[in-house]
Design a protein around this motif. Structure first.
Motif, PDB file in Angstrom:
ATOM      1  N   ASP A   2       0.856  -1.151   0.080  1.00  0.00           N
ATOM      2  CA  ASP A   2       0.002   0.145  -0.076  1.00  0.00           C
ATOM      3  C   ASP A   2       0.951   1.080  -0.109  1.00  0.00           C
ATOM      4  OD1 ASP A   2      -1.929   1.984   0.479  1.00  0.00           O
ATOM      5  OD2 ASP A   2      -2.675   1.238   2.297  1.00  0.00           O
ATOM      6  N   TYR A   3       1.031   1.557  -1.359  1.00  0.00           N
ATOM      7  CA  TYR A   3       2.231   3.035  -1.344  1.00  0.00           C
ATOM      8  C   TYR A   3       1.537   4.159  -0.723  1.00  0.00           C
ATOM      9  CZ  TYR A   3       4.698  -0.424  -4.237  1.00  0.00           C
ATOM     10  OH  TYR A   3       5.346  -1.533  -4.952  1.00  0.00           O
ATOM     11  N   ARG A   4       0.140   4.280  -0.848  1.00  0.00           N
ATOM     12  CA  ARG A   4      -0.441   5.627  -0.392  1.00  0.00           C
ATOM     13  C   ARG A   4       0.090   5.498   1.160  1.00  0.00           C
ATOM     14  NH1 ARG A   4      -4.437   8.971  -1.871  1.00  0.00           N
ATOM     15  NH2 ARG A   4      -4.779   7.568  -3.775  1.00  0.00           N
ATOM     16  N   ARG A   5      -0.176   4.471   1.724  1.00  0.00           N
ATOM     17  CA  ARG A   5      -0.240   4.549   3.339  1.00  0.00           C
ATOM     18  C   ARG A   5       1.327   4.795   3.744  1.00  0.00           C
ATOM     19  NH1 ARG A   5       1.837   0.883   6.406  1.00  0.00           N
ATOM     20  NH2 ARG A   5       1.597  -0.749   4.710  1.00  0.00           N
ATOM     21  N   LYS A   6       2.078   4.105   2.985  1.00  0.00           N
ATOM     22  CA  LYS A   6       3.588   4.206   3.221  1.00  0.00           C
ATOM     23  C   LYS A   6       4.172   5.588   2.867  1.00  0.00           C
ATOM     24  CE  LYS A   6       7.282   2.111   4.552  1.00  0.00           C
ATOM     25  NZ  LYS A   6       7.641   1.854   5.798  1.00  0.00           N
ATOM     26  N   LEU A   7       3.667   6.118   1.849  1.00  0.00           N
ATOM     27  CA  LEU A   7       4.034   7.443   1.709  1.00  0.00           C
ATOM     28  C   LEU A   7       3.529   8.445   2.576  1.00  0.00           C
ATOM     29  CD1 LEU A   7       3.545   7.392  -2.071  1.00  0.00           C
ATOM     30  CD2 LEU A   7       5.636   7.998  -1.117  1.00  0.00           C
ATOM     31  N   ASN A   8       2.294   8.171   2.936  1.00  0.00           N
ATOM     32  CA  ASN A   8       1.790   9.266   3.960  1.00  0.00           C
ATOM     33  C   ASN A   8       2.277   9.010   5.380  1.00  0.00           C
ATOM     34  OD1 ASN A   8      -0.173  10.368   2.422  1.00  0.00           O
ATOM     35  ND2 ASN A   8      -1.778   8.690   2.814  1.00  0.00           N
ATOM     36  N   GLU A   9       2.670   7.552   5.799  1.00  0.00           N
ATOM     37  CA  GLU A   9       3.461   7.664   6.914  1.00  0.00           C
ATOM     38  C   GLU A   9       4.774   8.174   6.895  1.00  0.00           C
ATOM     39  OE1 GLU A   9       3.926   3.461   7.513  1.00  0.00           O
ATOM     40  OE2 GLU A   9       1.705   3.080   8.202  1.00  0.00           O
ATOM     41  N   LEU A  10       5.246   8.518   6.007  1.00  0.00           N
ATOM     42  CA  LEU A  10       6.657   9.093   6.042  1.00  0.00           C
ATOM     43  C   LEU A  10       6.567  10.511   5.763  1.00  0.00           C
ATOM     44  CD1 LEU A  10       8.577   6.100   4.027  1.00  0.00           C
ATOM     45  CD2 LEU A  10       8.779   6.988   6.514  1.00  0.00           C
ATOM     46  N   GLY A  11       5.307  11.055   5.523  1.00  0.00           N
ATOM     47  CA  GLY A  11       5.373  12.440   5.554  1.00  0.00           C
ATOM     48  C   GLY A  11       5.272  12.639   4.062  1.00  0.00           C
ATOM     49  N   LEU A  12       4.964  11.932   3.172  1.00  0.00           N
ATOM     50  CA  LEU A  12       5.066  12.388   1.618  1.00  0.00           C
ATOM     51  C   LEU A  12       3.486  12.281   1.242  1.00  0.00           C
ATOM     52  CD1 LEU A  12       8.349  10.712   0.264  1.00  0.00           C
ATOM     53  CD2 LEU A  12       8.037  12.992   0.592  1.00  0.00           C
ATOM     54  N   LYS A  13       3.152  13.120   0.099  1.00  0.00           N
ATOM     55  CA  LYS A  13       2.076  12.943  -0.625  1.00  0.00           C
ATOM     56  C   LYS A  13       1.908  11.758  -1.362  1.00  0.00           C
ATOM     57  CE  LYS A  13       0.083  17.863  -0.220  1.00  0.00           C
ATOM     58  NZ  LYS A  13      -0.503  18.630  -1.011  1.00  0.00           N
ATOM     59  N   ALA A  14       0.919  10.793  -1.501  1.00  0.00           N
ATOM     60  CA  ALA A  14       0.966  10.161  -2.398  1.00  0.00           C
ATOM     61  C   ALA A  14       0.562  10.359  -3.763  1.00  0.00           C
ATOM     62  CB  ALA A  14      -0.170   8.858  -1.819  1.00  0.00           C
ATOM     63  N   THR A  15       1.380  11.070  -4.420  1.00  0.00           N
ATOM     64  CA  THR A  15       1.227  11.686  -5.981  1.00  0.00           C
ATOM     65  C   THR A  15       1.102  10.422  -6.846  1.00  0.00           C
ATOM     66  OG1 THR A  15       3.682  12.090  -6.278  1.00  0.00           O
ATOM     67  CG2 THR A  15       2.332  13.963  -5.305  1.00  0.00           C
ATOM     68  N   GLU A  59      14.068   8.833  -1.175  1.00  0.00           N
ATOM     69  CA  GLU A  59      15.485   8.240  -0.837  1.00  0.00           C
ATOM     70  C   GLU A  59      15.676   8.975   0.546  1.00  0.00           C
ATOM     71  OE1 GLU A  59      20.102   8.293  -1.799  1.00  0.00           O
ATOM     72  OE2 GLU A  59      18.880   9.728  -3.187  1.00  0.00           O
ATOM     73  N   GLU A  60      15.403  10.139   0.704  1.00  0.00           N
ATOM     74  CA  GLU A  60      15.784  10.918   1.791  1.00  0.00           C
ATOM     75  C   GLU A  60      14.789  10.276   2.957  1.00  0.00           C
ATOM     76  OE1 GLU A  60      14.544  14.965   1.006  1.00  0.00           O
ATOM     77  OE2 GLU A  60      16.773  15.547   0.180  1.00  0.00           O
ATOM     78  N   ARG A  61      13.495   9.613   2.536  1.00  0.00           N
ATOM     79  CA  ARG A  61      12.586   9.180   3.555  1.00  0.00           C
ATOM     80  C   ARG A  61      12.851   7.674   3.698  1.00  0.00           C
ATOM     81  NH1 ARG A  61      10.598  14.151   2.959  1.00  0.00           N
ATOM     82  NH2 ARG A  61       9.337  14.783   4.232  1.00  0.00           N
ATOM     83  N   LYS A  62      13.905   7.240   3.102  1.00  0.00           N
ATOM     84  CA  LYS A  62      14.475   6.001   3.194  1.00  0.00           C
ATOM     85  C   LYS A  62      13.445   4.888   2.628  1.00  0.00           C
ATOM     86  CE  LYS A  62      17.816   6.863   5.911  1.00  0.00           C
ATOM     87  NZ  LYS A  62      19.114   7.366   5.142  1.00  0.00           N
ATOM     88  N   MET A  63      12.479   5.334   1.640  1.00  0.00           N
ATOM     89  CA  MET A  63      11.863   4.012   0.943  1.00  0.00           C
ATOM     90  C   MET A  63      12.559   3.617  -0.142  1.00  0.00           C
ATOM     91  SD  MET A  63       7.835   5.943   0.359  1.00  0.00           S
ATOM     92  CE  MET A  63       7.290   4.401  -0.067  1.00  0.00           C
ATOM     93  N   ILE A  64      13.568   4.289  -0.877  1.00  0.00           N
ATOM     94  CA  ILE A  64      14.421   3.647  -1.698  1.00  0.00           C
ATOM     95  C   ILE A  64      15.791   3.775  -1.265  1.00  0.00           C
ATOM     96  CG2 ILE A  64      12.560   3.854  -3.435  1.00  0.00           C
ATOM     97  CD1 ILE A  64      14.090   6.372  -4.658  1.00  0.00           C
ATOM     98  N   HIS A  65      16.811   3.304  -2.057  1.00  0.00           N
ATOM     99  CA  HIS A  65      18.214   3.673  -1.927  1.00  0.00           C
ATOM    100  C   HIS A  65      18.881   3.706  -3.110  1.00  0.00           C
ATOM    101  CE1 HIS A  65      18.332  -0.947  -1.542  1.00  0.00           C
ATOM    102  NE2 HIS A  65      19.545  -0.553  -2.255  1.00  0.00           N
TER     103      HIS A  65
END
Length: 145
Positions: A2-15, A59-65
């Motif tokens: 669930d990318y929307r949830r994960k992005l939101n948890e890390l403070g990013l909008k799920a664009t 990357e800054e939010r550690k979703m990717i490296h």
């Protein structure tokens, strides 16, 4: 995932761009260069700068490296679901023929003993050689000679 949830948890909008990048990286299962993402039909609606900015934010939010290849090209890899932060600390291989890069998640990078006062911001271990597909192609081409 669930990318929307994960992005939101890390403070990013799920664009749409972020979700498309994450889906493409997950689908590939191997690190991908910015130019590969840029030329992917699924990401065609997004320009080069938009892709770069979104890769950097994730990357800054550690979703990717990202991993720097011996060719000077950064490649991006999505983190496994359930891993908090960068799974990093594993070696990578790059093919000097085709540029394919793979993660060796079961092969950790050795610890580095730092001099006093130093802090580490990243590390990588990159092996290079010729991948199985390129070796097979070379063997087939050699047989035909």
């Amino acid at each position: 995932m669930d990318y929307r949830r994960k992005l939101n948890e890390l403070g990013l909008k799920a664009t749409p761009c972020r979700k498309a990048i994450l889906q493409r990286l997950a689908q590939e299962g191997e690190p991908m260069a910015h130019c590969d993402l840029e030329s992917d039909p699924e990401l065609a609606p997004f320009d080069r700068v938009t892709l770069y900015r979104n890769l950097k934010a994730m990357e800054e939010r550690k979703m990717i490296h990202r991993i720097l290849g011996i060719d000077g090209v950064w490649r991006y890899c999505i983190h496994d679901e359930g891993i908090v932060g960068c799974p990093g600390n594993h070696a990578h291989l790059i093919c000097i023929e085709c540029g394919r890069m793979v993660c060796l998640k079961d092969q950790p990078i050795p610890n580095i003993s730092l001099p006093e006062g130093w802090t580490i911001k990243g590390k990588q271990l990159l092996g290079y050689g010729i991948c199985d597909e390129c070796n097979s192609k070379k063997a087939k081409d050699h047989e035909e000679d």
